[in-house]
Design a protein around this motif. Sequence first.
Motif, short mmCIF file in Angstrom:
data_model
loop_
_atom_site.label_atom_id
_atom_site.label_comp_id
_atom_site.label_asym_id
_atom_site.label_seq_id
_atom_site.Cartn_x
_atom_site.Cartn_y
_atom_site.Cartn_z
N PRO A 81 0.81 -1.23 0.00
CA PRO A 81 0.00 0.00 0.00
C PRO A 81 0.84 1.28 0.00
N GLU A 82 1.95 1.28 0.73
CA GLU A 82 2.80 2.48 0.79
C GLU A 82 3.53 2.69 -0.53
N VAL A 83 4.06 1.63 -1.10
CA VAL A 83 4.80 1.73 -2.36
C VAL A 83 3.89 2.15 -3.51
N GLY A 84 2.62 1.77 -3.43
CA GLY A 84 1.68 2.09 -4.49
C GLY A 84 1.13 3.49 -4.48
N LYS A 85 1.40 4.25 -3.41
CA LYS A 85 0.87 5.62 -3.31
C LYS A 85 1.62 6.56 -4.25
N PHE A 87 3.42 10.15 -5.15
CA PHE A 87 4.30 10.97 -4.32
C PHE A 87 3.60 12.08 -3.57
N TRP A 88 2.49 12.56 -4.08
CA TRP A 88 1.81 13.69 -3.44
C TRP A 88 0.92 13.25 -2.29
N ARG A 89 0.71 11.96 -2.12
CA ARG A 89 -0.14 11.46 -1.05
C ARG A 89 0.70 11.01 0.14
N ALA A 90 0.38 11.53 1.33
CA ALA A 90 1.14 11.18 2.54
C ALA A 90 0.75 9.82 3.05
#
Length: 90
Positions: A81-85, A87-90
């Motif tokens: 989930p983190e890798v798929g975000k 760049f503009w999403r925290a």
Amino acid sequence: MAAANTGCTLTSTVTYGATSGTTRGATPGRGFGMPTVRILLVGLADLLITWQERAMQRHCLAGLDERELKDVALSRADIAPEVGKPFWRA
């Protein structure tokens, strides 16, 4: 067996000396003054740096192999989930 060097390093966030909300020197009714423009530009630069750091950290996280993930008690499913975000999403 040597660990692969991915070129990824941990960094700390640098805050540049913007004084939020300060419009010292701006003339009321005359639009944006130079201090206001400076504050906006510093804020924009800070945002761009944050986005770049976020993108690099996610890239490095995605580049960890299974052994490195196991060392920090994570799995591919944990980091997906983190890798798929974006760049503009925290």
